[in-house]
Write an enzyme that holds these catalytic residues in place. Structure first.
Site, PDB file in Angstrom:
ATOM      1  N   SER A 157      62.983  77.937  53.001  1.00  0.00           N
ATOM      2  CA  SER A 157      64.253  78.705  54.080  1.00  0.00           C
ATOM      3  C   SER A 157      64.784  77.840  54.774  1.00  0.00           C
ATOM      4  CB  SER A 157      63.822  80.383  54.777  1.00  0.00           C
ATOM      5  OG  SER A 157      64.714  80.258  55.926  1.00  0.00           O
ATOM      6  N   TYR A 170      59.383  82.907  62.302  1.00  0.00           N
ATOM      7  CA  TYR A 170      59.412  82.958  60.396  1.00  0.00           C
ATOM      8  C   TYR A 170      59.916  81.592  60.316  1.00  0.00           C
ATOM      9  CZ  TYR A 170      61.936  83.167  56.103  1.00  0.00           C
ATOM     10  OH  TYR A 170      62.112  83.400  54.905  1.00  0.00           O
TER      11      TYR A 170
HETATM   12  P1  NDP Z   1      60.919  90.204  49.494  1.00  0.00           P
HETATM   13  O1  NDP Z   1      60.917  91.692  51.058  1.00  0.00           O
HETATM   14  O2  NDP Z   1      61.976  91.975  49.295  1.00  0.00           O
HETATM   15  O3  NDP Z   1      59.588  90.939  48.884  1.00  0.00           O
HETATM   16  C1  NDP Z   1      58.834  89.848  49.834  1.00  0.00           C
HETATM   17  C2  NDP Z   1      57.354  89.910  49.299  1.00  0.00           C
HETATM   18  O4  NDP Z   1      56.319  90.536  50.271  1.00  0.00           O
HETATM   19  C3  NDP Z   1      57.128  91.681  48.644  1.00  0.00           C
HETATM   20  O5  NDP Z   1      56.177  91.401  47.791  1.00  0.00           O
HETATM   21  C4  NDP Z   1      56.406  92.212  49.617  1.00  0.00           C
HETATM   22  O6  NDP Z   1      55.655  93.303  49.660  1.00  0.00           O
HETATM   23  C5  NDP Z   1      55.099  90.870  50.439  1.00  0.00           C
HETATM   24  N1  NDP Z   1      54.536  90.757  51.025  1.00  0.00           N
HETATM   25  C6  NDP Z   1      54.820  91.181  52.231  1.00  0.00           C
HETATM   26  N2  NDP Z   1      54.109  91.115  53.524  1.00  0.00           N
HETATM   27  C7  NDP Z   1      53.086  90.956  52.474  1.00  0.00           C
HETATM   28  C8  NDP Z   1      51.580  90.219  52.657  1.00  0.00           C
HETATM   29  N3  NDP Z   1      50.698  91.096  54.146  1.00  0.00           N
HETATM   30  N4  NDP Z   1      50.192  90.612  51.821  1.00  0.00           N
HETATM   31  C9  NDP Z   1      50.694  89.978  50.793  1.00  0.00           C
HETATM   32  N5  NDP Z   1      52.531  90.551  50.344  1.00  0.00           N
HETATM   33  C10 NDP Z   1      52.747  90.343  51.366  1.00  0.00           C
HETATM   34  O7  NDP Z   1      61.520  89.330  50.511  1.00  0.00           O
HETATM   35  P2  NDP Z   1      62.129  88.498  49.439  1.00  0.00           P
HETATM   36  O8  NDP Z   1      61.679  88.378  47.742  1.00  0.00           O
HETATM   37  O9  NDP Z   1      63.483  88.030  50.023  1.00  0.00           O
HETATM   38  O10 NDP Z   1      61.507  86.719  49.835  1.00  0.00           O
HETATM   39  C11 NDP Z   1      60.203  85.916  48.938  1.00  0.00           C
HETATM   40  C12 NDP Z   1      60.075  85.260  49.605  1.00  0.00           C
HETATM   41  O11 NDP Z   1      61.723  83.749  49.954  1.00  0.00           O
HETATM   42  C13 NDP Z   1      60.055  84.956  50.981  1.00  0.00           C
HETATM   43  O12 NDP Z   1      58.793  83.680  51.342  1.00  0.00           O
HETATM   44  C14 NDP Z   1      60.738  84.509  52.177  1.00  0.00           C
HETATM   45  O13 NDP Z   1      60.702  84.293  53.548  1.00  0.00           O
HETATM   46  C15 NDP Z   1      61.708  83.813  50.934  1.00  0.00           C
HETATM   47  N6  NDP Z   1      63.248  83.364  51.458  1.00  0.00           N
HETATM   48  C16 NDP Z   1      63.605  84.692  51.403  1.00  0.00           C
HETATM   49  C17 NDP Z   1      65.218  84.422  51.323  1.00  0.00           C
HETATM   50  C18 NDP Z   1      66.307  85.885  50.752  1.00  0.00           C
HETATM   51  O14 NDP Z   1      67.713  85.813  51.723  1.00  0.00           O
HETATM   52  N7  NDP Z   1      65.479  86.957  50.973  1.00  0.00           N
HETATM   53  C19 NDP Z   1      66.209  83.873  52.442  1.00  0.00           C
HETATM   54  C20 NDP Z   1      65.123  81.930  52.564  1.00  0.00           C
HETATM   55  C21 NDP Z   1      63.744  82.342  52.098  1.00  0.00           C
HETATM   56  P3  NDP Z   1      55.656  94.626  49.350  1.00  0.00           P
HETATM   57  O15 NDP Z   1      56.881  95.409  48.402  1.00  0.00           O
HETATM   58  O16 NDP Z   1      54.484  95.791  49.419  1.00  0.00           O
HETATM   59  O17 NDP Z   1      57.189  94.595  51.137  1.00  0.00           O
END
Ligand code: NDP
Length: 255
Positions: A157, A170
């Site tokens: 990020s 985070y």
């Molecule tokens: P989402 O919240 O849409 O998706 C996150 C995913 O992680 C979901 O599938 C969620 O599961 C899963 N998850 C969360 N907690 C756990 C857990 N305890 N065990 C297993 N799986 C888990 O987020 P994004 O798609 O936006 O994020 C994806 C990555 O990108 C992350 O690492 C985020 O930090 C990074 N990121 C995103 C940005 C953005 O603008 N979107 C910018 C910078 C970085 P569930 O469906 O059950 O919630």
């Protein structure tokens, strides 16, 4: 030829025959990547904590006629070493190989000053965002080493590169992820062919983004599908030789 994957257009069948594990495959960027990798011929292993949501992704991939995926439900907040070991055994027994991991699962935690940051939330964010990618990669190294062209992608990020006030655990977890990727790359360069790189997605229209920026108009940020070129390039053979890099999935936004 692309140097950073931003303008990469994947040829048909790019990932045919490869097995790729995607964490956080139930939503957001992970879900889009799983579907993209499957559309390019990969057998994807869908990992997430919500079985129902994973099944929806599974069904969409099957319906599109892509290779049949696998589902591994796992909650990184509570997963034990035994769970990670079992995952490695299942992948080996059911699929016989592993050619890549996309570590997309992540949690935002609280946006609040460190002075008030709840230590239990801190621990949970560290477990999901930093410990899980470390232990999962470590546990799967023996399988990855047997692949002729393995690629591991960590998801960072902008606050993992430069911390900003109130981003708390985070930001710390994501700067740890940057270091984790660089360490694996450095340590494995001469002893394996596995590539390790880190990608900062940039603002992307997902549930996490909406939580972090509730006042933002979602139409002003890219969809997960639009930021796939870097993730595709890094996972496939056209980025051979690229390791230890920290890349962006989007060009910097104009001020
Ligand atoms: P989402 O919240 O849409 O998706 C996150 C995913 O992680 C979901 O599938 C969620 O599961 C899963 N998850 C969360 N907690 C756990 C857990 N305890 N065990 C297993 N799986 C888990 O987020 P994004 O798609 O936006 O994020 C994806 C990555 O990108 C992350 O690492 C985020 O930090 C990074 N990121 C995103 C940005 C953005 O603008 N979107 C910018 C910078 C970085 P569930 O469906 O059950 O919630």
């Amino acid at each position: 030829m692309t140097q950073n994957g931003l303008d990469y257009a994947a040829p048909e069948g790019l990932l045919t025959g490869r097995v790729i594990l995607v964490t956080g495959a139930s939503d957001g960027i992970g879900r889009a990547a799983a579907q993209t990798y499957a559309s390019l011929g990969a057998t994807v292993v869908l990992l997430g904590r919500d079985l129902q949501k994973l099944e929806q992704v599974y069904d969409a991939i099957e319906k599109a006629g892509h290779p049949q995926p696998a589902i591994i439900p796992m909650n990184f907040s509570s997963a034990t070493q035994a769970d990670f070991d079992q995952l490695a055994v299942s992948i080996e027994q059911e699929l016989g190989r592993l050619d890549g991991i996309l570590h997309s699962a992540g949690l935002l935690g609280d946006i609040t000053p460190l002075e008030m940051y709840d230590p239990d939330t801190w621990d949970d964010i560290m477990k999901v965002n930093l410990r899980a990618p470390f232990v999962l990669t470590q546990t799967l190294l023996p399988l990855l080493k047997r692949s002729p062209d393995a690629s591991v992608i960590f998801v960072s990020s902008s606050v993992g590169r430069k911390a900003r006030a109130f981003w708390g655990a985070y930001a710390v977890s994501k700067s740890g992820v940057e270091a984790l990727s660089a360490l694996f790359a450095d340590e494995m360069t001469n002893i394996s062919q596995i590539r390790f790189n880190c990608v900062n997605p940039g603002g992307t229209r997902t549930a996490m983004r909406a939580r972090a920026y509730p006042a933002e108009n979602p139409a002003t940020v890219k969809s997960p599908e639009e930021i796939m070129p870097v993730f595709t390039w890094l996972m496939g053979p056209d980025s051979r030789g690229v390791t230890g890099q920290s890349l962006d999935a989007q060009p910097p936004r104009q001020a």
